[in-house]
Design a protein around this motif. Structure first.
Motif, PDB file in Angstrom:
ATOM      1  N   THR A 138       0.703  -1.817  -0.520  1.00 38.90           N
ATOM      2  CA  THR A 138       0.080  -0.252  -0.297  1.00 38.90           C
ATOM      3  C   THR A 138       0.929   1.262  -0.343  1.00 38.90           C
ATOM      4  O   THR A 138       0.820   2.243   0.370  1.00 38.90           O
ATOM      5  N   ALA A 139       2.189   0.573  -0.466  1.00 37.23           N
ATOM      6  CA  ALA A 139       3.222   2.347  -0.139  1.00 37.23           C
ATOM      7  C   ALA A 139       2.734   3.212  -0.701  1.00 37.23           C
ATOM      8  O   ALA A 139       1.938   3.610  -1.861  1.00 37.23           O
ATOM      9  N   GLY A 140       2.722   4.653  -0.818  1.00 38.05           N
ATOM     10  CA  GLY A 140       1.976   5.830  -1.279  1.00 38.05           C
ATOM     11  C   GLY A 140       3.068   6.248  -1.971  1.00 38.05           C
ATOM     12  O   GLY A 140       2.505   7.895  -1.895  1.00 38.05           O
ATOM     13  N   GLY A 141       3.794   5.387  -2.799  1.00 36.79           N
ATOM     14  CA  GLY A 141       4.348   6.494  -3.893  1.00 36.79           C
ATOM     15  C   GLY A 141       6.292   5.693  -3.293  1.00 36.79           C
ATOM     16  O   GLY A 141       6.605   5.511  -2.566  1.00 36.79           O
ATOM     17  N   VAL A 142       7.163   6.554  -4.431  1.00 43.17           N
ATOM     18  CA  VAL A 142       8.413   6.766  -4.208  1.00 43.17           C
ATOM     19  C   VAL A 142       9.112   7.571  -3.101  1.00 43.17           C
ATOM     20  O   VAL A 142       8.436   8.540  -3.044  1.00 43.17           O
ATOM     21  N   ILE A 198      -1.035   4.385  -8.710  1.00 38.78           N
ATOM     22  CA  ILE A 198      -0.560   6.022  -7.327  1.00 38.78           C
ATOM     23  C   ILE A 198       0.904   6.943  -7.829  1.00 38.78           C
ATOM     24  O   ILE A 198       0.571   7.594  -7.625  1.00 38.78           O
ATOM     25  N   TYR A 202      -1.131   2.120  10.724  1.00 37.79           N
ATOM     26  CA  TYR A 202      -0.677   0.550   9.519  1.00 37.79           C
ATOM     27  C   TYR A 202       0.223   1.202   7.868  1.00 37.79           C
ATOM     28  O   TYR A 202       1.383   1.455   7.948  1.00 37.79           O
ATOM     29  N   ASN A 203      -0.798   2.506   7.484  1.00 34.67           N
ATOM     30  CA  ASN A 203      -0.149   2.956   6.433  1.00 34.67           C
ATOM     31  C   ASN A 203       1.361   3.759   6.436  1.00 34.67           C
ATOM     32  O   ASN A 203       1.589   4.457   5.632  1.00 34.67           O
ATOM     33  N   ALA A 212       4.622   4.576   5.164  1.00 39.27           N
ATOM     34  CA  ALA A 212       4.077   4.824   3.425  1.00 39.27           C
ATOM     35  C   ALA A 212       4.335   6.031   2.905  1.00 39.27           C
ATOM     36  O   ALA A 212       4.487   7.013   2.435  1.00 39.27           O
ATOM     37  N   PHE A 213       2.901   6.300   3.840  1.00 40.06           N
ATOM     38  CA  PHE A 213       2.743   7.753   3.991  1.00 40.06           C
ATOM     39  C   PHE A 213       3.705   9.015   4.296  1.00 40.06           C
ATOM     40  O   PHE A 213       4.354   9.565   3.040  1.00 40.06           O
ATOM     41  N   LEU A 219       6.871   8.365   3.651  1.00 37.92           N
ATOM     42  CA  LEU A 219       8.104   8.373   2.733  1.00 37.92           C
ATOM     43  C   LEU A 219       7.856   9.322   1.241  1.00 37.92           C
ATOM     44  O   LEU A 219       8.549  10.287   0.711  1.00 37.92           O
ATOM     45  N   SER A 220       6.487   9.225   1.202  1.00 35.74           N
ATOM     46  CA  SER A 220       5.810  10.516  -0.472  1.00 35.74           C
ATOM     47  C   SER A 220       5.440  11.385   0.376  1.00 35.74           C
ATOM     48  O   SER A 220       4.777  11.862  -0.899  1.00 35.74           O
ATOM     49  N   TYR A 221       4.566  11.650   1.420  1.00 36.04           N
ATOM     50  CA  TYR A 221       3.596  12.621   1.085  1.00 36.04           C
ATOM     51  C   TYR A 221       4.305  13.525   2.311  1.00 36.04           C
ATOM     52  O   TYR A 221       4.996  13.363   3.022  1.00 36.04           O
TER      53      TYR A 221
END
Lengths: 505, 181
Positions: free
Chosen positions: A104-108, A138, B39-40, B43-44, B46-48
């Motif tokens: 579910t990665a938000g991107g790079v 994404i 949980y996410n 990942a957030f 890293l990119s937001y």
């Protein structure tokens, strides 16, 4: 179904508004420069193509295309599922560099958000992006300021299940997508953030799918193709054809389509193919197998996958004819590849796996140049990270300094048997910290070393790919010197990419 | 018109019971939404940007508020249409068990079902859920100690609704502004 201009510009992007980022296309481009088309067929395994020695003739139209293309027989994806595979393809970076490794990665990572193919091309080319896979979408969202034309992922589907594409979210499409589709009402694997409505939405979607499936049972006896929404193979190709017809040179286009990703849904005329009794060599169930599928089920799914490949190939043939009639086939750079492969062995079906066995990372790569009339074959190992720098080099753009890849053999580079090619799966790893649990492989000198590093299983596998292309005999226990050498390189690579994160801890 | 209002007034559970059930529901809905957000989060991150992560959080909290309102309305509707003794009396714990049961079924289904809905499978889940709901409701109704424990838990969960509900309302405001401007 036709694709009008409205659909092509369904969502206005930042680049249309910001003259500093993407409006170079208005400043006058060299219209004699070739268009560049990158076609990604999701979950497309090279092992299933007769051109690479598969006994079933799954894709005859592809074979026809290959007669006028550079054919890379040993091309390796950088990841084993869409997120890392697509990110590496678009950025030219290894997964440990772009860090898009989770499902579910938000991107790079932010450090690389401006390092991508669209950025590399956008100053001199128009750029267009389309993907049917929401996980690849994404990246189109993340790189949108370099995208001149974005085609919504549901543009060629029979239905759209994406709430974030409703007009009410026009002002905030990226955040709405990241919140709703990626979290609140997830449609694929994983749980929804919404405790009750998430399940309701999922049941509603499945119920609608069942209805559509019944409606098309004659045409698609094994089920209708579905990505985030249901689609028909011919409608998808019609849509792509319409989009391609509207392209003005020079344009860099990225088309990432869902077939042959599961569920494998061949049309009726292909659903009885390959009932040939052919069986695949039996391989032992891997200790890391998640599903432990029996061999019979793997064989049945393999046959269905092959039928789906044949069905998709027929449509791909139509697309080629369309491109031929519009002159694009003769005048463009055309790339065919995949983000990852597919497994039907060792207890696994599909690619939701920790394994890095050959079929899950061995993907096709075909590149056709303008006016090319003959086929060129390359057998040394190449990597997905090579594609982007090679394309920029082909059109005379400066090679991106950030990219990990090198120029592909025959297209500016040389075949190098000593070159190390990596694949990584770290879907359970924390993005903040050093990777502690992962699968990683290194391939060079016709050998492959895989390291599995998990709390419940650790192990190395080492295969001689010339003598044992099916990876049946693990040579690692006999401790050959090349294995030790490759293990040293692998250990060093892991230590290098983990070091910055270990310092932080 | 006055007859309809009178009917609803008579049929609806007591305010105190509704408040306790709402506390339990908000705890479940917002808690699960926050679990998903955290949980996410790696990942957030890293990119937001921080602002974008707050925007995603606002969307999620708004959704939780709307979901709480929808599910609560459903429970109140059930209380109105079912015989009073069956649901409206002891609404706090009966509704809470209903929310917990539906949540358990929902989570279980999301983990195990990724293909077509199988009617028999769904029916089995619902029958098991209904049986457990009846059992827990009867247990709570007839055993004072169990009733006291459940009501005490719900009472303590009320504090979370003082955080969650305003948080949801604020988030809804943020999302509305983002969508309009």
């Amino acid at each position: 179904m036709t694709l009008g201009a409205a659909a092509l510009a369904a969502r206005p992007l930042a680049s249309h508004l910001d003259p500093s980022t993407g409006s170079g296309h208005r400043l006058g481009r060299d219209s004699s420069a070739p268009n560049v088309f990158v076609f990604v067929f999701d979950a497309w395994c090279a092992d299933h193509l007769s051109i690479h020695g598969y006994p079933r003739d799954t894709m005859p139209n592809l074979a026809r295309f290959a007669e006028r293309a550079f054919v890379y027989h040993n091309h390796i994806a950088s990841g084993s599922f869409t997120v890392p595979g697509t990110a590496s393809l678009l950025t030219g970076l290894h997964p440990w560099a772009h860090r898009a490794v989770q499902l579910t990665a938000g991107g790079v990572t932010r450090a690389h958000k401006d390092h991508n193919a669209f950025a590399a091309f956008s100053q001199n080319y128009n750029t267009m992006g389309y993907t049917q896979n929401p996980y690849a979408d994404i990246f189109l969202y993340q790189f949108e300021k370099y995208l001149h034309t974005y085609i919504p992922e549901s543009a060629f589907n029979l239905e759209s299940r994406m709430l974030s594409s409703l007009p009410i979210f026009n002002n905030d499409a990226q955040m709405a997508f990241a919140s709703i589709e990626n979290n609140i009402l997830r449609n694929g694997k994983g749980t929804s953030g919404s405790l009750y409505l998430g399940m309701g939405a999922r049941l509603d979607g499945l119920s609608k799918y069942a209805k559509t499936r019944r409606a098309y049972i004659g045409e698609y006896p094994a089920g209708v193709p579905i990505a985030s929404g249901v689609f028909l193979l011919d409608e998808l190709v019609n849509g792509l054809g319409a989009a391609i017809r509207e392209i003005k040179a020079p344009t860099f286009s990225y088309f990432h389509v869902y077939p042959p990703h599961e569920p494998y849904a061949p049309r009726s005329e292909f659903a009885r193919l390959f009932e040939d009794g052919w069986t695949f060599p039996e391989k032992p169930v891997h200790p890391l197998s998640l599903t432990l599928y029996p061999r019979e089920e793997a064989l049945a799914n393999r046959q269905r996958y092959d039928q789906y490949l044949a069905a998709w190939d027929a449509e791909f043939g139509r697309l080629l004819e369309e491109m031929k009639s519009s002159g694009q086939l003769e005048t463009s750079i055309i790339v065919l590849t995949s983000d990852h492969g597919e497994l039907f062995e060792r207890g696994e079906i599909g690619h939701n796996s920790f394994l890095l066995s050959s079929p899950i990372v061995h993907v096709p790569l075909f590149i056709s140049l303008p006016g090319q009339m003959e086929r060129k074959d390359f057998y040394e190992f190449t990597s997905a990270v090579d594609v982007m720098p090679t394309l920029t080099n082909l059109v005379g753009l400066e090679a991106p300094a950030w990219a990990d890849g090198r120029l592909l053999p025959g297209l500016g580079g040389e075949e190098d048997p000593n070159r190390s090619v990596f694949s990584l799966d770290a879907k359970t790893a924390s993005s903040f910290a050093a990777f502690k649990q992962y699968s990683i492989s290194i391939t060079r000198q016709r050998h492959r070393l895989i390291r599995y590093q998990y709390s419940n299983y650790e192990g190395f596998e080492f295969y001689n790919l010339d003598d044992d292309p099916e990876e049946l005999k693990n040579l690692f226990p006999s401790n050959p010197s090349l294995a030790a050498d490759m293990k040293g390189e692998l250990d060093q690579t892991v230590a290098d990419f983990n070091r910055p994160y270990e310092k932080k801890n | 018109m006055s007859t309809i209002l009178e009917f609803f007034k008579k049929s609806l559970p007591e305010k105190k019971e509704v408040t306790l059930a709402l506390a339990g529901l908000a705890f479940l809905v917002f808690g699960w939404e926050l679990r998903s957000l955290f949980y996410n989060f790696p990942a957030f991150a890293l990119s937001y940007s921080v602002g974008e992560i707050f925007a995603i959080a606002a969307y999620m909290m708004s959704a939780a508020l709307l979901e709480t309102a929808i599910v609560m309305s459903f429970a109140l509707f059930m209380a109105v249409i079912l015989p009073r003794k069956l649901f409206a009396e002891g609404f706090s714990y009966k509704a809470f068990f209903l929310f917990v049961g539906l949540a358990a079924i929902s989570i279980h289904l999301q983990f195990v079902m990724n293909n077509q809905p199988k009617i028999a499978f769904l029916t089995r889940e619902l029958v098991i859920g209904l049986a457990i709901w009846i059992l827990l409701s009867l247990l709570t109704h007839f055993v004072p100690l169990v009733k006291k424990i459940i009501l005490d838990i719900l009472d303590r969960l009320t504090i979370f609704s003082y955080i969650y509900i305003p948080l949801g309302a604020l988030s809804l405001l943020v999302v509305t502004f983002r969508l309009l401007w």
